[in-house]
Motif scaffolding. Structure first.
Motif, PDB file in Angstrom:
ATOM      1  N   SER A 200       0.933  -1.173  -0.322  1.00 49.25           N
ATOM      2  CA  SER A 200      -0.388   0.559  -0.171  1.00 49.25           C
ATOM      3  C   SER A 200       1.283   1.397   0.045  1.00 49.25           C
ATOM      4  O   SER A 200       0.198   2.125  -0.858  1.00 49.25           O
ATOM      5  N   ASN A 203       1.841   1.690  -3.955  1.00 53.15           N
ATOM      6  CA  ASN A 203       1.835   2.513  -4.290  1.00 53.15           C
ATOM      7  C   ASN A 203       1.247   4.065  -4.277  1.00 53.15           C
ATOM      8  O   ASN A 203       1.319   5.207  -5.239  1.00 53.15           O
ATOM      9  N   ARG A 207       2.615   7.020  -6.491  1.00 61.63           N
ATOM     10  CA  ARG A 207       1.563   8.399  -7.018  1.00 61.63           C
ATOM     11  C   ARG A 207       1.866   9.685  -7.149  1.00 61.63           C
ATOM     12  O   ARG A 207       2.179  10.412  -8.131  1.00 61.63           O
ATOM     13  N   VAL A 234       1.418   0.014 -12.647  1.00 63.02           N
ATOM     14  CA  VAL A 234       0.957   1.131 -11.140  1.00 63.02           C
ATOM     15  C   VAL A 234      -0.772  -0.026 -11.397  1.00 63.02           C
ATOM     16  O   VAL A 234      -0.566  -0.326  -9.857  1.00 63.02           O
ATOM     17  N   ALA A 238      -1.045  -1.648  -7.822  1.00 66.96           N
ATOM     18  CA  ALA A 238      -2.260  -1.661  -7.301  1.00 66.96           C
ATOM     19  C   ALA A 238      -3.092  -2.655  -6.401  1.00 66.96           C
ATOM     20  O   ALA A 238      -3.546  -2.611  -5.246  1.00 66.96           O
TER      21      ALA A 238
END
Length: 242
Positions: A200, A203, A207, A234, A238
């Motif tokens: 997590s 990710n 971003r 990505v 995710a």
């Protein structure tokens, strides 16, 4: 004009009836293109897979000509990770971003060595996703768009970094942000501390790097959309984080 060097194969496209134009990334000659005669033949085509490490010799009558390559295989990476779709997506994203971002024939020695590290980690280590994120940050730095996460741009503090300025790429603390906090980008804690991220957290890091790739590199500098291969990677990562 001629030179010989190891390089990572980034892209291949057909040229005429039997040849191919390839782009390689080398330490001393950067991103460099050339023609491979017979590049679509049964003998050579299997060698020309993105990510492959090649021994290449480039020759041309004049330095500014496209020139031609002769190639010898050193390491096939795509074949090693063909069953790992996440790693394959990482390889495709890395190669596509290098072709997209780097000017031709300019050396980027530090980025070249970091690229080699990531390519060798793909499919062989649990931390390759983190290595890939650090590689994206290194790519931004190499082309002059690097983030400065060493200290707060406002207070000079090195602890408590919480944001990144979307304009300057410099880190900012909560105290330094003040009323501007809602206009700043969130800095994932693991990037400030240098710890290995969870899926997590990774990710969130992608971003952050993605913002600068999309808004500074693609929109402002090159004025073309980022390669779709980056978004595919990505999206796959995710899904891993749930």
């Amino acid at each position: 004009m001629d030179w010989r060097e190891d390089g990572a194969l980034l892209a291949v496209r057909r040229h005429g009836e039997s040849s191919a134009i390839i782009e390689v990334f080398t330490e001393h000659h950067g991103r460099h293109a050339g023609v491979v005669r017979g590049g679509t033949s049964r003998r050579i085509a299997p060698i020309l897979q993105p990510g492959a490490q090649l021994d290449v010799t480039w020759r041309a009558r004049l330095e500014d000509h496209l020139g031609s390559f002769t190639v010898e295989p050193k390491q096939s990476r795509a074949a090693d990770i063909m069953g790992d779709r996440d790693a394959l997506a990482g390889l495709n994203a890395l190669c596509a971003l290098l072709v997209f971002a780097l000017p031709e024939r300019q050396p980027f020695a530090t980025l070249y060595h970091q690229t080699q590290t990531v390519l060798d980690l793909l499919g062989h280590s649990d931390v390759w996703g983190y290595a890939y994120l650090k590689w994206e940050l290194a790519l931004l730095s190499a082309i002059g768009l690097g983030l400065d996460l060493s200290a707060c741009a406002v207070t000079g503090a090195q602890e408590g970094l919480a944001f990144v300025s979307p304009k300057t790429g410099r880190a900012v603390t909560m105290a330094g942000a003040g009323d501007w906090a809602d206009r700043l980008l969130t800095l994932p804690e693991f990037l400030a501390k240098g710890t290995v991220p969870t899926p997590s957290e990774l990710n969130h890091g992608l971003r952050l790097s993605g913002y600068f790739l999309e808004n500074r590199l693609a929109s402002e500098l090159i004025q073309r959309p980022l390669p779709a291969a980056r978004q595919r990677l990505v999206d796959r990562l995710a899904r891993q984080s749930g």
